[in-house]
Design a protein around this motif. Structure first.
Motif, PDB file in Angstrom:
ATOM      1  N   ARG A 261       1.000  -1.278   0.031  1.00  0.00           N
ATOM      2  CA  ARG A 261      -0.050  -0.022   0.082  1.00  0.00           C
ATOM      3  C   ARG A 261       0.996   1.238  -0.118  1.00  0.00           C
ATOM      4  NH1 ARG A 261      -4.125  -1.795   4.715  1.00  0.00           N
ATOM      5  NH2 ARG A 261      -5.555  -3.283   3.288  1.00  0.00           N
ATOM      6  N   SER A 264       2.397   2.098  -3.163  1.00  0.00           N
ATOM      7  CA  SER A 264       1.231   2.738  -4.320  1.00  0.00           C
ATOM      8  C   SER A 264       1.127   4.026  -3.859  1.00  0.00           C
ATOM      9  CB  SER A 264      -0.117   2.059  -4.145  1.00  0.00           C
ATOM     10  OG  SER A 264      -0.722   2.301  -2.961  1.00  0.00           O
ATOM     11  N   ARG A 303      -1.350  -1.832  -7.993  1.00  0.00           N
ATOM     12  CA  ARG A 303      -2.552  -2.558  -7.297  1.00  0.00           C
ATOM     13  C   ARG A 303      -2.423  -3.852  -7.252  1.00  0.00           C
ATOM     14  NH1 ARG A 303      -6.519  -2.426  -3.708  1.00  0.00           N
ATOM     15  NH2 ARG A 303      -8.315  -3.477  -4.363  1.00  0.00           N
ATOM     16  N   GLN A 306      -0.636  -5.256  -4.375  1.00  0.00           N
ATOM     17  CA  GLN A 306      -1.268  -5.050  -2.981  1.00  0.00           C
ATOM     18  C   GLN A 306      -2.399  -6.313  -2.821  1.00  0.00           C
ATOM     19  OE1 GLN A 306      -3.530  -1.211  -2.016  1.00  0.00           O
ATOM     20  NE2 GLN A 306      -2.267  -0.316  -3.523  1.00  0.00           N
TER      21      GLN A 306
END
Length: 437
Positions: A261, A264, A303, A306
């Protein structure tokens, strides 16, 4: 008449041979180690090569954790020079700022990976210690059974000699003599197989210890007690190194989710520059500048990383829950097996009493009185010796069941300590006395 006294001397030697069971067992292990079982296990663990590998793995995890705890970004020094109609010189310093929490997530991940390595090393110590206990019990069992087999062989050798002497004197027929020879041949084969099994058991023990030069101790005469077995299996499962390692893996996986996370989220870079610009037509000018850059995650927003990290964390959580339940089930099953084996040994001890030792003398007297045949004598003798061998096998199966419980519960240190504490108060009895240790 001389044949009668020869036979009488041989038959009187039979009970004496059986009484010497413990002496024969000592003859098979002329230099038993006098150290306690706990000190023997600790000596094994100090030198075991697999634990040295585990130590190196923990050291690597420690170094990795230290590295992950350090700042991610280093400052950058920039210098620029330009020569044209005007000359410009500048120097700058820039620093990326960790505003997304990457360092915190990485530090937590390193700590959990270190905890996992430490727990896995503890689990390995537990596995090796209880594996050595189980192999030692098997080795001691093969040693005791070989002593019994050697007794059987010596008895059959004497019996075969007596049967041949009786045949030569005309007291027995050729069938009785042949029975004696066949029984002797079977005893030789059984003794050879027992010796091979003992060698295989010693090889297994040496493999388990990783040190063939380490002399194994003799197991205590008293079996471990079942009255102090723990009952809080749920609490014990949380203390198991394997469960703690799985829990650390789960927390490390959750930390990886935080890392994904944070990756990102963009971290800005700020900088400052200073310099001077000069030309032939104008006086020199001082240059001062600020810099700000922010990466744009438009082509890859990370993404997928994650999602992958979250899936790994879910798998680790499920694995931890399943391992905990399996550990509780294994502890309950191992405790039940140990109790059942211990109870079976106690029942055998009470049922046999001194019947095995006295049975040989009774069998001897009845055969001398010619109340049954040579074949019946051999069958009865085999049953008596097999009964003693079954008791020895049951005894060492109880030791192995105890080792299995220690492995399942993780209580191997406590078990060894309790055993050493109880050992001095245990009355000395021989393995073949027929009394419950």
């Amino acid at each position: 008449m001389s044949q009668f006294f020869t036979r009488l001397r041989a038959l009187l030697a039979v009970p004496l041979l059986l009484v010497s069971a413990a002496a024969l067992a000592d003859a098979n292990n002329p230099n038993p180690s006098t150290q306690s079982l706990a000190s023997y296990i600790e000596a094994v663990l100090r030198t075991h090569p697999e634990l040295k590998v585990a130590d190196a793995t923990v050291a690597a995890a420690q170094a990795k954790a230290d590295g992950l705890a350090l700042p991610i970004y280093n400052p950058e020094l920039n210098a620029d020079a330009q020569r044209s109609q005007s000359d410009a010189y500048s120097i700058g310093l820039s620093q990326a700022l960790d505003v997304s929490g990457k360092r915190t997530a990485r530090r937590l991940s390193g700590q959990k990976q270190l905890q996992q390595a430490v727990a896995e090393r503890a689990a390995l110590r537990q596995q090796l210690a209880t594996g050595v206990l189980s192999a030692l019990a098997d080795y001691q069992a093969k040693l005791a059974l070989l002593a019994l087999v050697q007794q059987r062989l010596e008895l059959l050798q004497r019996f075969s000699t007596i049967a041949d002497q009786q045949y030569q004197a005309g007291d027995n027929g050729i069938l009785d003599r042949n029975l004696g020879n066949l029984a002797l041949a079977e005893g030789i084969a059984i003794a050879g197989r027992a010796e091979l099994e003992l060698l295989a058991a010693r090889r297994t023990l040496d493999t388990a210890t990783g040190n063939a030069a380490l002399e194994p101790p003799t197991l205590p005469l008293a079996l471990p007690d079942t009255t102090h077995l723990p009952t809080d299996f749920d609490g014990l499962s949380k203390l198991l190194p394997s469960v703690q390692a799985a829990q650390a893996r789960q927390e490390a996986a959750l930390a990886e989710v935080d890392i994904a996370r944070s990756n990102s989220r963009a971290d800005p870079t700020v900088g400052i520059r200073g310099g001077r610009e000069t030309s032939d037509s104008e006086p020199g000018k001082t240059l001062v500048g600020l810099q700000l850059s922010i990466p744009l995650f438009v082509r890859n927003n990370f993404r997928a990383e994650q999602v992958a990290a979250s899936a790994s964390a879910d798998a680790a959580r499920i694995e931890t829950a399943a391992l905990t339940q399996q550990s509780i089930a294994r502890m309950k099953a191992a405790a039940s097996q140990f109790r059942a084996s211990h109870a079976a040994w106690e029942r055998w001890s009470k049922a046999s009493g001194n019947a095995l030792d006295n049975g040989i003398e009774l069998l001897d007297r009845v055969w001398k009185a010619r109340e049954f045949s040579t074949a019946e004598y051999l069958v009865q003798l085999k049953q008596l010796l097999d009964g003693r061998a079954a008791g020895e096998e049951l005894r060492y199966q109880t030791w192995q069941a105890w080792a299995a419980f220690l492995e399942a519960s993780g209580q191997w240190r406590e078990g060894l300590s309790e055993l050493d504490t109880a050992a001095p108060a245990t009355p000395a009895t021989t393995p073949h006395s027929g009394h419950t240790p």
